[in-house]
Design a protein around this motif. Structure first.
Motif, mmCIF file in Angstrom:
data_model
loop_
_atom_site.group_PDB
_atom_site.id
_atom_site.type_symbol
_atom_site.label_atom_id
_atom_site.label_comp_id
_atom_site.label_asym_id
_atom_site.label_seq_id
_atom_site.Cartn_x
_atom_site.Cartn_y
_atom_site.Cartn_z
ATOM 1 N N GLY A 25 0.662 -0.907 -0.788
ATOM 2 C CA GLY A 25 -0.029 0.064 -0.374
ATOM 3 C C GLY A 25 1.026 1.164 0.284
ATOM 4 N N ASP A 26 0.776 2.521 -0.574
ATOM 5 C CA ASP A 26 0.937 3.454 -0.293
ATOM 6 C C ASP A 26 0.832 3.862 1.183
ATOM 7 N N GLY A 27 1.839 4.879 1.352
ATOM 8 C CA GLY A 27 2.961 5.561 2.447
ATOM 9 C C GLY A 27 0.988 6.916 3.045
ATOM 10 N N GLY A 28 0.924 7.071 3.909
ATOM 11 C CA GLY A 28 0.390 8.133 4.461
ATOM 12 C C GLY A 28 0.893 9.703 4.381
ATOM 13 N N ARG A 29 -0.091 11.101 4.015
ATOM 14 C CA ARG A 29 0.045 11.786 3.571
ATOM 15 C C ARG A 29 0.805 13.216 4.820
ATOM 16 N N GLY A 30 2.017 13.920 4.952
ATOM 17 C CA GLY A 30 1.974 14.058 5.939
ATOM 18 C C GLY A 30 1.186 15.389 6.548
ATOM 19 N N GLY A 31 1.265 15.886 7.988
ATOM 20 C CA GLY A 31 0.326 16.677 8.218
ATOM 21 C C GLY A 31 0.821 18.224 7.797
ATOM 22 N N ASP A 32 -0.386 19.173 7.641
ATOM 23 C CA ASP A 32 0.267 20.483 6.965
ATOM 24 C C ASP A 32 0.065 20.977 8.354
ATOM 25 N N VAL A 33 0.285 23.028 8.231
ATOM 26 C CA VAL A 33 0.762 23.678 9.265
ATOM 27 C C VAL A 33 -0.814 24.364 8.873
ATOM 28 N N TRP A 34 -1.119 25.270 10.279
ATOM 29 C CA TRP A 34 -2.277 25.680 9.309
ATOM 30 C C TRP A 34 -2.150 26.898 10.230
ATOM 31 N N VAL A 35 -2.835 28.180 10.590
ATOM 32 C CA VAL A 35 -2.903 29.498 11.029
ATOM 33 C C VAL A 35 -4.102 30.022 11.123
ATOM 34 N N GLU A 36 -4.728 29.744 12.337
ATOM 35 C CA GLU A 36 -6.438 30.504 12.408
ATOM 36 C C GLU A 36 -6.466 31.258 13.256
ATOM 37 N N ALA A 56 0.588 36.089 5.049
ATOM 38 C CA ALA A 56 -1.366 35.961 5.094
ATOM 39 C C ALA A 56 -1.761 37.191 6.271
ATOM 40 N N ASP A 57 -3.005 37.820 6.437
ATOM 41 C CA ASP A 57 -3.255 38.738 7.125
ATOM 42 C C ASP A 57 -5.041 38.262 7.433
ATOM 43 N N LEU A 58 -5.049 37.816 8.971
ATOM 44 C CA LEU A 58 -6.053 36.982 9.457
ATOM 45 C C LEU A 58 -7.387 38.489 10.397
ATOM 46 N N THR A 59 -7.772 38.360 9.260
ATOM 47 C CA THR A 59 -8.520 39.661 10.123
ATOM 48 C C THR A 59 -10.050 39.441 10.646
ATOM 49 N N ALA A 60 -10.940 37.905 10.758
ATOM 50 C CA ALA A 60 -11.803 37.740 10.725
ATOM 51 C C ALA A 60 -11.317 36.785 11.745
ATOM 52 N N ALA A 61 -12.423 36.444 12.752
ATOM 53 C CA ALA A 61 -12.847 35.261 13.534
ATOM 54 C C ALA A 61 -12.597 33.740 12.077
ATOM 55 N N GLY A 62 -12.065 33.200 12.597
ATOM 56 C CA GLY A 62 -12.450 31.786 11.974
ATOM 57 C C GLY A 62 -11.583 31.472 10.898
ATOM 58 N N GLN A 63 -11.441 32.380 9.946
ATOM 59 C CA GLN A 63 -10.266 33.332 9.047
ATOM 60 C C GLN A 63 -9.063 32.015 9.029
ATOM 61 N N ARG A 64 -8.995 30.707 8.294
ATOM 62 C CA ARG A 64 -8.149 29.628 8.310
ATOM 63 C C ARG A 64 -6.776 30.158 6.639
ATOM 64 N N LEU A 69 -1.990 26.948 14.083
ATOM 65 C CA LEU A 69 -1.327 27.736 15.367
ATOM 66 C C LEU A 69 -2.771 28.871 15.177
ATOM 67 N N ARG A 70 -2.734 28.462 16.520
ATOM 68 C CA ARG A 70 -4.141 29.743 16.606
ATOM 69 C C ARG A 70 -3.678 30.568 17.184
ATOM 70 N N VAL A 71 -4.187 31.950 16.997
ATOM 71 C CA VAL A 71 -3.661 33.454 16.584
ATOM 72 C C VAL A 71 -4.275 34.528 17.185
ATOM 73 N N PRO A 72 -4.603 35.538 17.584
ATOM 74 C CA PRO A 72 -5.502 35.831 17.738
ATOM 75 C C PRO A 72 -6.115 36.810 16.167
ATOM 76 N N VAL A 73 -7.290 37.773 16.603
ATOM 77 C CA VAL A 73 -7.735 38.570 15.388
ATOM 78 C C VAL A 73 -6.690 39.669 14.812
ATOM 79 N N GLY A 74 -6.276 39.741 13.771
ATOM 80 C CA GLY A 74 -5.671 41.546 12.972
ATOM 81 C C GLY A 74 -4.323 40.628 13.684
ATOM 82 N N THR A 75 -3.972 39.002 13.025
ATOM 83 C CA THR A 75 -2.639 38.896 12.861
ATOM 84 C C THR A 75 -2.139 39.414 11.986
ATOM 85 N N VAL A 76 -0.454 38.967 11.235
ATOM 86 C CA VAL A 76 0.039 39.314 10.494
ATOM 87 C C VAL A 76 1.197 38.641 10.014
#
Length: 342
Positions: free
Chosen positions: A37-48, A106-114, A88-95
Protein backbone atom coordinates in the motif's frame (compact mmCIF):
# COMPACT_ATOMS: atom_id res chain seq x y z
CA UNK A 1 -1.67 38.54 31.11
CA UNK A 2 1.39 40.13 29.51
CA UNK A 3 1.01 41.83 26.15
CA UNK A 4 3.14 40.53 23.30
CA UNK A 5 2.58 41.72 19.75
CA UNK A 6 5.50 40.06 17.92
CA UNK A 7 6.82 36.52 17.99
CA UNK A 8 9.13 34.40 15.87
CA UNK A 9 8.18 30.76 15.46
CA UNK A 10 9.50 27.78 13.54
CA UNK A 11 7.10 25.53 11.68
CA UNK A 12 7.52 22.22 9.87
CA UNK A 13 5.03 20.14 7.93
CA UNK A 14 4.96 16.37 8.23
CA UNK A 15 6.93 13.96 6.06
CA UNK A 16 5.01 11.59 3.84
CA UNK A 17 4.96 7.88 4.76
CA UNK A 18 6.93 5.37 2.71
CA UNK A 19 5.24 3.01 0.29
CA UNK A 20 5.35 -0.72 1.14
CA UNK A 21 6.82 -3.63 -0.77
CA UNK A 22 4.59 -6.65 -0.21
CA UNK A 23 3.27 -9.67 -2.10
CA UNK A 24 0.00 -11.47 -1.75
CA UNK A 25 0.39 -14.89 -0.19
CA UNK A 26 -2.81 -16.83 0.48
CA UNK A 27 -3.44 -20.52 0.80
CA UNK A 28 -5.29 -22.06 -2.11
CA UNK A 29 -4.86 -18.87 -4.17
CA UNK A 30 -2.99 -19.84 -7.31
CA UNK A 31 -1.77 -16.43 -8.45
CA UNK A 32 -0.28 -13.95 -5.98
CA UNK A 33 0.96 -10.50 -6.81
CA UNK A 34 2.18 -7.19 -5.37
CA UNK A 35 -0.10 -5.67 -2.73
CA UNK A 36 2.05 -3.04 -1.01
CA UNK A 37 0.00 0.00 0.00
CA UNK A 38 0.83 3.70 -0.31
CA UNK A 39 2.22 5.81 2.51
CA UNK A 40 0.04 8.39 4.27
CA UNK A 41 0.31 12.11 3.59
CA UNK A 42 2.17 14.29 6.08
CA UNK A 43 0.25 16.83 8.12
CA UNK A 44 -0.11 20.46 7.02
CA UNK A 45 0.64 23.58 9.08
CA UNK A 46 -2.30 25.99 9.41
CA UNK A 47 -2.78 29.32 11.13
CA UNK A 48 -6.26 30.20 12.39
CA UNK A 49 -7.66 33.43 13.85
CA UNK A 50 -9.77 32.80 16.95
CA UNK A 51 -11.84 34.99 19.25
CA UNK A 52 -10.89 35.57 22.87
CA UNK A 53 -7.19 36.24 22.26
CA UNK A 54 -5.57 39.68 22.26
CA UNK A 55 -1.88 38.84 22.67
CA UNK A 56 0.76 36.50 21.26
CA UNK A 57 2.13 35.62 24.71
CA UNK A 58 1.53 31.89 24.14
CA UNK A 59 4.21 31.89 21.45
CA UNK A 60 6.84 33.07 23.92
CA UNK A 61 6.73 29.66 25.60
CA UNK A 62 6.39 27.53 22.47
CA UNK A 63 8.26 28.48 19.32
CA UNK A 64 8.37 25.16 17.43
CA UNK A 65 5.34 23.62 15.74
CA UNK A 66 5.63 20.36 13.83
CA UNK A 67 2.90 18.50 12.00
CA UNK A 68 2.87 14.72 12.32
CA UNK A 69 4.41 12.49 9.66
CA UNK A 70 2.29 10.09 7.62
CA UNK A 71 2.47 6.41 8.42
CA UNK A 72 3.98 3.93 6.00
CA UNK A 73 1.89 1.65 3.81
CA UNK A 74 1.38 -2.05 4.51
CA UNK A 75 0.50 -5.29 2.78
CA UNK A 76 -2.98 -6.10 1.48
CA UNK A 77 -3.04 -2.66 -0.18
CA UNK A 78 -3.31 -0.88 3.15
CA UNK A 79 -2.64 2.85 2.90
CA UNK A 80 -0.88 4.48 5.85
CA UNK A 81 -2.75 6.99 8.01
CA UNK A 82 -2.30 10.68 7.25
CA UNK A 83 -0.34 12.78 9.72
CA UNK A 84 -2.20 15.18 12.02
CA UNK A 85 -2.11 18.87 11.10
CA UNK A 86 -0.46 21.51 13.28
CA UNK A 87 -2.69 24.56 13.90
CA UNK A 88 -1.38 27.89 15.23
CA UNK A 89 -4.25 29.74 16.93
CA UNK A 90 -3.66 33.49 16.88
CA UNK A 91 -5.67 36.63 17.71
CA UNK A 92 -7.76 38.33 15.04
CA UNK A 93 -5.62 40.94 13.31
CA UNK A 94 -2.42 38.86 13.18
CA UNK A 95 -0.14 39.30 10.17
CA UNK A 96 2.16 36.45 9.10
CA UNK A 97 5.56 37.54 7.71
CA UNK A 98 8.49 35.58 6.32
CA UNK A 99 11.72 35.27 8.29
CA UNK A 100 13.29 38.56 7.15
CA UNK A 101 9.93 40.39 7.31
CA UNK A 102 10.16 41.33 3.64
CA UNK A 103 6.99 39.56 2.51
CA UNK A 104 3.50 39.18 3.96
CA UNK A 105 2.29 35.59 3.87
CA UNK A 106 -1.20 36.07 5.35
CA UNK A 107 -3.35 38.66 7.10
CA UNK A 108 -6.07 37.26 9.36
CA UNK A 109 -8.74 39.92 9.88
CA UNK A 110 -11.78 37.81 10.79
CA UNK A 111 -12.46 35.14 13.40
CA UNK A 112 -12.43 31.65 11.90
CA UNK A 113 -10.18 32.61 8.99
CA UNK A 114 -7.67 29.84 8.23
CA UNK A 115 -4.61 29.83 5.98
CA UNK A 116 -2.35 26.91 5.14
CA UNK A 117 1.27 27.93 5.54
CA UNK A 118 2.99 24.64 4.71
CA UNK A 119 1.78 21.54 2.89
CA UNK A 120 2.70 18.10 4.15
CA UNK A 121 4.71 15.71 2.01
CA UNK A 122 2.86 13.23 -0.17
CA UNK A 123 3.02 9.55 0.73
CA UNK A 124 5.12 7.23 -1.41
CA UNK A 125 3.61 4.68 -3.79
CA UNK A 126 3.59 1.02 -2.78
CA UNK A 127 4.82 -1.67 -5.17
CA UNK A 128 1.26 -2.51 -6.30
CA UNK A 129 1.33 0.82 -8.18
CA UNK A 130 4.17 -0.38 -10.40
CA UNK A 131 2.77 -3.70 -11.60
CA UNK A 132 2.29 -4.06 -15.32
CA UNK A 133 2.17 -6.75 -17.96
CA UNK A 134 5.94 -6.62 -18.29
CA UNK A 135 6.73 -6.14 -14.57
CA UNK A 136 4.40 -8.44 -12.69
CA UNK A 137 6.45 -8.61 -9.50
CA UNK A 138 7.90 -5.13 -8.79
CA UNK A 139 10.18 -5.16 -5.78
CA UNK A 140 10.49 -1.44 -5.19
CA UNK A 141 8.32 1.34 -3.73
CA UNK A 142 8.62 5.11 -3.42
CA UNK A 143 9.70 6.85 -0.23
CA UNK A 144 7.45 9.60 1.09
CA UNK A 145 8.23 13.22 0.23
CA UNK A 146 9.88 15.36 2.89
CA UNK A 147 7.92 18.10 4.62
CA UNK A 148 8.84 21.79 4.50
CA UNK A 149 10.38 23.84 7.30
CA UNK A 150 10.55 27.63 7.62
CA UNK A 151 10.71 30.36 10.26
CA UNK A 152 7.97 33.00 10.34
CA UNK A 153 7.11 36.14 12.28
CA UNK A 154 3.71 36.73 13.84
CA UNK A 155 2.80 40.41 14.22
CA UNK A 156 -0.40 41.51 15.91
CA UNK A 157 -2.17 44.63 14.66
CA UNK A 158 -5.20 45.43 16.78
CA UNK A 159 -8.46 45.95 14.91
CA UNK A 160 -10.10 49.16 16.14
CA UNK A 161 -12.33 51.87 14.74
CA UNK A 162 -10.46 54.81 16.26
CA UNK A 163 -6.88 55.17 17.46
CA UNK A 164 -5.57 57.62 20.05
CA UNK A 165 -2.29 59.42 19.31
CA UNK A 166 -0.42 62.17 21.08
CA UNK A 167 2.55 62.98 23.26
CA UNK A 168 2.98 61.13 26.57
CA UNK A 169 0.63 62.42 29.27
CA UNK A 170 -1.73 64.00 26.72
CA UNK A 171 -4.74 62.35 28.36
CA UNK A 172 -5.20 59.35 26.07
CA UNK A 173 -5.57 56.75 28.81
CA UNK A 174 -7.89 59.04 30.76
CA UNK A 175 -10.02 59.48 27.64
CA UNK A 176 -10.22 55.71 27.11
CA UNK A 177 -11.19 55.03 30.71
CA UNK A 178 -13.86 57.76 30.55
CA UNK A 179 -15.60 56.48 27.40
CA UNK A 180 -15.28 52.73 27.99
CA UNK A 181 -14.94 50.09 30.68
CA UNK A 182 -11.21 49.73 29.99
CA UNK A 183 -8.94 50.43 32.96
CA UNK A 184 -5.55 51.53 31.63
CA UNK A 185 -3.02 52.90 34.08
CA UNK A 186 -3.51 56.64 34.64
CA UNK A 187 -0.94 58.81 36.41
CA UNK A 188 0.48 62.35 36.31
CA UNK A 189 3.81 61.35 34.71
CA UNK A 190 4.76 60.39 31.13
CA UNK A 191 4.83 56.85 29.73
CA UNK A 192 2.25 55.38 32.08
CA UNK A 193 1.00 53.40 29.06
CA UNK A 194 3.57 50.79 28.10
CA UNK A 195 1.45 48.64 25.79
CA UNK A 196 -1.76 49.15 23.77
CA UNK A 197 -5.23 48.99 25.30
CA UNK A 198 -8.63 48.47 23.67
CA UNK A 199 -11.94 49.88 24.88
CA UNK A 200 -15.49 49.87 23.53
CA UNK A 201 -17.38 53.17 23.61
CA UNK A 202 -21.11 53.47 22.90
CA UNK A 203 -22.67 56.54 21.34
CA UNK A 204 -26.20 56.78 19.87
CA UNK A 205 -26.57 52.97 19.97
CA UNK A 206 -23.35 52.61 17.96
CA UNK A 207 -20.25 50.84 19.26
CA UNK A 208 -16.78 52.23 18.70
CA UNK A 209 -13.65 50.19 19.37
CA UNK A 210 -10.96 52.61 20.55
CA UNK A 211 -7.24 51.76 20.71
CA UNK A 212 -4.84 53.56 23.04
CA UNK A 213 -1.11 53.25 22.32
CA UNK A 214 1.93 54.58 24.19
CA UNK A 215 2.71 58.23 23.57
CA UNK A 216 5.11 59.42 20.88
CA UNK A 217 8.00 61.79 21.45
CA UNK A 218 10.33 63.56 19.07
CA UNK A 219 12.67 61.02 17.50
CA UNK A 220 10.33 58.09 18.05
CA UNK A 221 10.88 57.01 14.44
CA UNK A 222 14.58 56.62 15.32
CA UNK A 223 13.82 54.50 18.39
CA UNK A 224 13.89 57.22 21.05
CA UNK A 225 11.61 56.49 24.01
CA UNK A 226 9.37 53.52 23.39
CA UNK A 227 9.74 54.37 19.73
CA UNK A 228 7.12 53.80 17.05
CA UNK A 229 6.86 50.00 17.43
CA UNK A 230 3.25 50.25 18.59
CA UNK A 231 2.04 52.39 15.69
CA UNK A 232 1.18 49.24 13.78
CA UNK A 233 -1.82 48.83 16.07
CA UNK A 234 -3.54 51.88 14.59
CA UNK A 235 -2.85 51.11 10.93
CA UNK A 236 -6.29 49.50 10.59
CA UNK A 237 -8.17 52.35 12.31
CA UNK A 238 -10.66 54.35 10.27
CA UNK A 239 -9.89 57.58 12.15
CA UNK A 240 -7.21 58.92 14.47
CA UNK A 241 -7.99 61.07 17.50
CA UNK A 242 -5.02 63.36 18.04
CA UNK A 243 -5.06 64.61 21.63
CA UNK A 244 -2.97 67.66 22.57
CA UNK A 245 -2.34 68.48 26.22
CA UNK A 246 -4.12 71.76 26.93
CA UNK A 247 -1.80 72.53 29.86
CA UNK A 248 1.26 72.55 27.58
CA UNK A 249 2.98 75.88 26.95
CA UNK A 250 3.22 75.31 23.18
CA UNK A 251 0.30 73.23 21.88
CA UNK A 252 1.21 73.92 18.24
CA UNK A 253 4.70 72.45 18.68
CA UNK A 254 3.24 69.41 20.45
CA UNK A 255 0.87 68.80 17.54
CA UNK A 256 3.59 69.17 14.90
CA UNK A 257 5.92 66.79 16.78
CA UNK A 258 3.42 63.92 16.66
CA UNK A 259 2.33 64.81 13.14
CA UNK A 260 5.94 64.57 11.96
CA UNK A 261 6.48 61.20 13.62
CA UNK A 262 3.34 59.79 11.97
CA UNK A 263 4.60 60.96 8.58
CA UNK A 264 8.04 59.43 9.16
CA UNK A 265 6.48 56.10 10.15
CA UNK A 266 4.56 55.90 6.88
CA UNK A 267 2.02 53.11 6.21
CA UNK A 268 -0.57 55.81 5.36
CA UNK A 269 -1.01 57.04 8.94
CA UNK A 270 -0.42 60.69 7.99
CA UNK A 271 -3.20 60.44 5.38
CA UNK A 272 -5.84 58.92 7.65
CA UNK A 273 -8.86 61.03 8.69
CA UNK A 274 -8.00 62.78 11.91
CA UNK A 275 -9.92 64.57 14.64
CA UNK A 276 -7.86 67.01 16.70
CA UNK A 277 -8.81 67.84 20.28
CA UNK A 278 -7.39 69.99 23.04
CA UNK A 279 -7.63 67.89 26.20
CA UNK A 280 -7.74 68.77 29.91
CA UNK A 281 -10.13 71.68 29.33
CA UNK A 282 -10.92 71.78 33.06
CA UNK A 283 -7.32 72.85 33.81
CA UNK A 284 -6.92 75.49 31.06
CA UNK A 285 -7.22 79.21 31.77
CA UNK A 286 -6.40 80.56 28.27
CA UNK A 287 -8.39 78.07 26.19
CA UNK A 288 -9.25 80.53 23.39
CA UNK A 289 -5.62 81.38 22.65
CA UNK A 290 -4.54 77.75 22.64
CA UNK A 291 -7.47 76.72 20.45
CA UNK A 292 -6.51 79.39 17.94
CA UNK A 293 -2.85 78.30 17.91
CA UNK A 294 -3.80 74.66 17.48
CA UNK A 295 -6.24 75.44 14.67
CA UNK A 296 -3.52 77.31 12.81
CA UNK A 297 -1.05 74.43 13.24
CA UNK A 298 -3.49 71.67 12.28
CA UNK A 299 -5.25 73.56 9.51
CA UNK A 300 -8.70 72.37 10.62
CA UNK A 301 -11.25 72.40 13.38
CA UNK A 302 -10.21 71.65 16.94
CA UNK A 303 -12.49 70.36 19.70
CA UNK A 304 -12.14 71.22 23.38
CA UNK A 305 -12.68 68.28 25.73
CA UNK A 306 -12.14 67.19 29.31
CA UNK A 307 -12.27 63.52 30.22
CA UNK A 308 -12.32 64.43 33.90
CA UNK A 309 -15.40 66.68 33.76
CA UNK A 310 -17.04 65.18 30.67
CA UNK A 311 -16.93 68.43 28.69
CA UNK A 312 -17.21 67.82 24.96
CA UNK A 313 -16.95 64.04 25.27
CA UNK A 314 -20.32 63.24 23.69
CA UNK A 315 -19.65 65.58 20.78
CA UNK A 316 -16.23 64.02 20.34
CA UNK A 317 -17.60 60.47 20.17
CA UNK A 318 -20.22 61.55 17.65
CA UNK A 319 -17.57 63.18 15.49
CA UNK A 320 -15.51 59.98 15.56
CA UNK A 321 -18.58 57.87 14.82
CA UNK A 322 -19.45 59.93 11.74
CA UNK A 323 -15.98 59.49 10.29
CA UNK A 324 -15.93 55.76 11.05
CA UNK A 325 -19.33 55.15 9.46
CA UNK A 326 -18.34 57.09 6.34
CA UNK A 327 -15.03 55.23 6.06
CA UNK A 328 -16.59 51.78 6.51
CA UNK A 329 -19.29 52.52 3.93
CA UNK A 330 -16.63 53.60 1.48
CA UNK A 331 -14.66 50.38 2.06
CA UNK A 332 -17.79 48.23 1.60
CA UNK A 333 -18.94 50.01 -1.56
CA UNK A 334 -18.82 47.70 -4.60
CA UNK A 335 -16.36 48.59 -7.30
CA UNK A 336 -17.83 50.01 -10.47
CA UNK A 337 -17.73 47.59 -13.36
CA UNK A 338 -15.80 48.90 -16.37
CA UNK A 339 -18.04 50.08 -19.19
CA UNK A 340 -18.20 47.78 -22.15
CA UNK A 341 -16.82 49.10 -25.39
CA UNK A 342 -16.96 47.46 -28.81
Amino acid sequence: MKFLDQAKVYIRSGHGGNGAVSFRREKFVEHGGPDGGDGGRGGDVWVEAVEGLNTLIDFRYQQHFRAAAGEGGAGRNKTGANGADAVLRVPVGTVILNEDKSRELADLTAAGQRVRLLKGGNGGFGNQRFKSSTNQAPRHANPGLQGEEIAIWLRLKLIADAGLVGLPNAGKSTFLSAVSAAKPKVADYPFTTLHPHLGIATIDSRRLVVADIPGLIEGASEGIGIGDRFLGHIERCAVLLHLVDGTSEDVAADFLTVDRELALYGEGLADKPRVVALSKADAITDADDKLAALKEASGGEVMLISAASGQGMTEMLRALSRVVVAARQEDDAPEEAPQWRP
